[in-house]
Write an enzyme that holds these catalytic residues in place. Structure first.
Site, PDB file in Angstrom:
ATOM      1  N   ASP B 170       0.832  -1.206   0.000  1.00 23.51           N
ATOM      2  CA  ASP B 170       0.000   0.000   0.000  1.00 23.51           C
ATOM      3  C   ASP B 170       0.863   1.251   0.000  1.00 23.51           C
ATOM      4  O   ASP B 170       1.988   1.253   0.503  1.00 23.51           O
ATOM      5  CB  ASP B 170      -0.866   0.033   1.259  1.00 23.51           C
ATOM      6  N   GLY B 312       5.496   0.083   4.693  1.00 23.18           N
ATOM      7  CA  GLY B 312       4.438  -0.188   3.730  1.00 23.18           C
ATOM      8  C   GLY B 312       5.020  -0.516   2.375  1.00 23.18           C
ATOM      9  O   GLY B 312       6.135  -1.045   2.288  1.00 23.18           O
ATOM     10  N   GLU B 313       4.259  -0.239   1.306  1.00 24.31           N
ATOM     11  CA  GLU B 313       4.663  -0.503  -0.086  1.00 24.31           C
ATOM     12  C   GLU B 313       4.698  -1.995  -0.409  1.00 24.31           C
ATOM     13  O   GLU B 313       5.045  -2.387  -1.521  1.00 24.31           O
ATOM     14  CB  GLU B 313       6.068   0.054  -0.405  1.00 24.31           C
ATOM     15  N   GLY B 314       4.455  -2.848   0.571  1.00 27.77           N
ATOM     16  CA  GLY B 314       4.665  -4.280   0.397  1.00 27.77           C
ATOM     17  C   GLY B 314       6.075  -4.686   0.780  1.00 27.77           C
ATOM     18  O   GLY B 314       6.491  -5.832   0.549  1.00 27.77           O
TER      19      GLY B 314
END
Lengths: 347, 347
Positions: B170, B312-314
């Site tokens: 995300d 985040g960001e994976g």
């Protein structure tokens, strides 16, 4: 080789540069958590603020143990040699994990009872298995010195070939007993606090293991202030060799990546021989062996993984290696706020 | 698409076969710790006792949030779009981590305020950023339905291309506020228990964030029994899309690998819409966000890593991916005691 020679300190200035580099990267400050501190530590060890991913080798040292005669393992002593064959055939856990992690695997016979004649096995062979330490020293002091020297020379050789990260692995039926005795001597601690279930022994066998360690300590009276003597008296051949790898890696700025309890105990011995050595080490994981947490605390190392791993072979180190390499790749490759035109946090 | 359709159960017989396969491998039983249980779970999800390493994609969904107007982040809202540009240029953390983990990265604009016109970005765009949920719903119920459908369709497309593991990521300034509100509504829990420091906010901003969540809950009165309504009222576009990915992956036997708090909150919404869905999920790590531990406990998932990651960001999912793939490779490739001629434990 001067084993106890003072080490150059890790580079605090370089650490500061690496810390500053992280803070410029396009992410909230500190948001990569422990990976940031890890990369900073490795930068300091390597003496460069941008070490990048490191060429890695797993040094898997095997040995047999006189302790096995005391019935301290769930497996017969023959398994040490059988596993050497499994390693050279490439289908043990560490083969698969080292391949996946992009690490070169070297298998060392540091002193298995009956050798395996195979070109893929490095023959160091400090002896044909240690003596039973419950009735006298596991090995002579000179054997431990030879083990340290052989390990250090091997580390030097690997560094010469371009390896900058040496992951340690161990194989040897009875070797958690040796590690428990060594830690009990060096920390010091009671055998109850350092002995665990190893390969998965039952309560009765665990009680026997504790008693075995107690008898080994009583028979040898290892001195906390003489780590080399303790290594000889209650340790093991692969432990001496692995401690030597730690000693040889450090002055050449190679990172030592520990596996579980056995490699941790070898590292503890090395750090006692050469104080400060632990600054060059990274702990891959915490095993369920109760002595392992004590060793990590004593070395001041925080493990990356806590997954209940208790296989040895360097498996935990190989599993943590991608985290180490990723941390270094991020520090090296991520864009800065400036480069990417991303707004930094509001002051 | 019938979003709430009952799922086929994960395959308990296959799980038993995988468990038995582990026990034949040349290692002490259980010595690979949580990796053994992980591979067994994935075998059950995939419906085969030997799934092997999986083709993996990271689905990174971005959205903007009306919450940002309340001053809940350390970063200006423009950063969401700036980071999309950073992703397409390939130098954000997730680019580096996905590459290293061998995962395909797909960036989805689920509803950023101002779009980035680039072929590498999947334009879903449920809207141009959500409305400020402190004064009304973040989005209309139909938008949430569209988000779920788009995510599910995208999962179906990826599975059709051969991806069997979908890692969620995300990006969105303000999205930990949306996740905190969504979790507070669904668990349910007090805003104090679900709000954390996100990108690294100070005490004052944290207090404002808690108050913002409280006002959003008061303005919308989301119903715990209506997860879709809660997602629309206090969630976000990328949350709806990611919940849809979970819903679409499950019936196609794809494994969903969660990242941190935001993807976890989306997964919680999905599991409320389709009970049992959490059996198809793997938790990569536990973040320092206090709400994340609550979400993982509610989903019954135990994270692989605990490294203080909060980017985040994976990124956490990509960091854990090598552990997942290694567990599957070990189950697939390790020799058995019989094959290797290694003696098993003494009975």
């Amino acid at each position: 080789m001067e084993l106890g020679a003072a080490l150059p300190g890790v580079d605090a200035l370089v650490a500061r540069s690496a810390r500053a580099a992280w803070d410029g990267k396009t992410k909230p400050r500190g948001s990569l958590g422990e990976l940031e501190a890890l990369a900073v530590r490795i930068a300091a060890i390597r003496g460069t603020a941008d070490p990048g991913p490191l060429r890695a080798a797993v040094v898997l040292a095997a040995g047999d143990h006189g302790y096995a005669a005391e019935g301290v393992s769930a497996y017969p002593a023959a398994v040490t040699r059988q596993m050497l064959l499994n390693f050279v055939r490439g289908r043990a856990a560490i083969n698969i994990l080292a391949r996946r992690a992009g690490a070169h695997l070297v298998v060392v016979d540091a002193g298995v009872a009956e050798p395996v004649d195979h070109p893929a096995i490095r023959q160091v062979r400090l002896g044909a298995g240690t003596a039973n330490a419950t009735v006298g020293p596991a090995m002579a002091r000179e054997d431990a010195v030879r083990g340290l020297a052989a390990g250090a020379e091997f580390a030097e050789e690997l560094v010469g070939e371009g390896f900058a990260l040496l992951a340690l692995g161990d194989m040897g039926i009875g070797n958690t007993t040796a590690a428990s005795a060594l830690c009990a001597a060096l920390l010091p601690a009671e055998p109850e606090a350092t002995c665990g279930r190893g390969t998965g022994i039952d309560d009765l066998t665990l009680a026997r293991k504790v008693e075995t360690v107690r008898r080994a300590l009583a028979a040898n009276s290892p001195d906390r202030g003489d780590p080399l003597g303790a290594l000889a008296a209650v340790g093991g051949y692969e432990l001496a060799f692995l401690a030597g790898v730690c000693l040889g890696a450090a002055p050449r700025s190679a990172v030592v990546l520990l596996d579980g309890f056995v490699t941790g105990s070898a590292a503890l011995a090395a750090a006692r021989i050469s104080p400060g050595l632990q600054a060059r080490m990274v702990a891959s994981h915490r095993s369920p062996e109760p002595g392992h947490a004590l060793v990590l605390a004593e070395l001041g190392l925080r493990p990356l993984l806590d997954l209940g791993l208790r296989l040895g072979e360097g498996s935990g180190a190989a599993l943590a290696l991608p985290l180490v390499q990723s941390a270094l790749a991020l520090l090296s490759e991520m864009a800065t706020f400036e480069e990417a035109g991303v707004s930094d946090a509001r002051a």
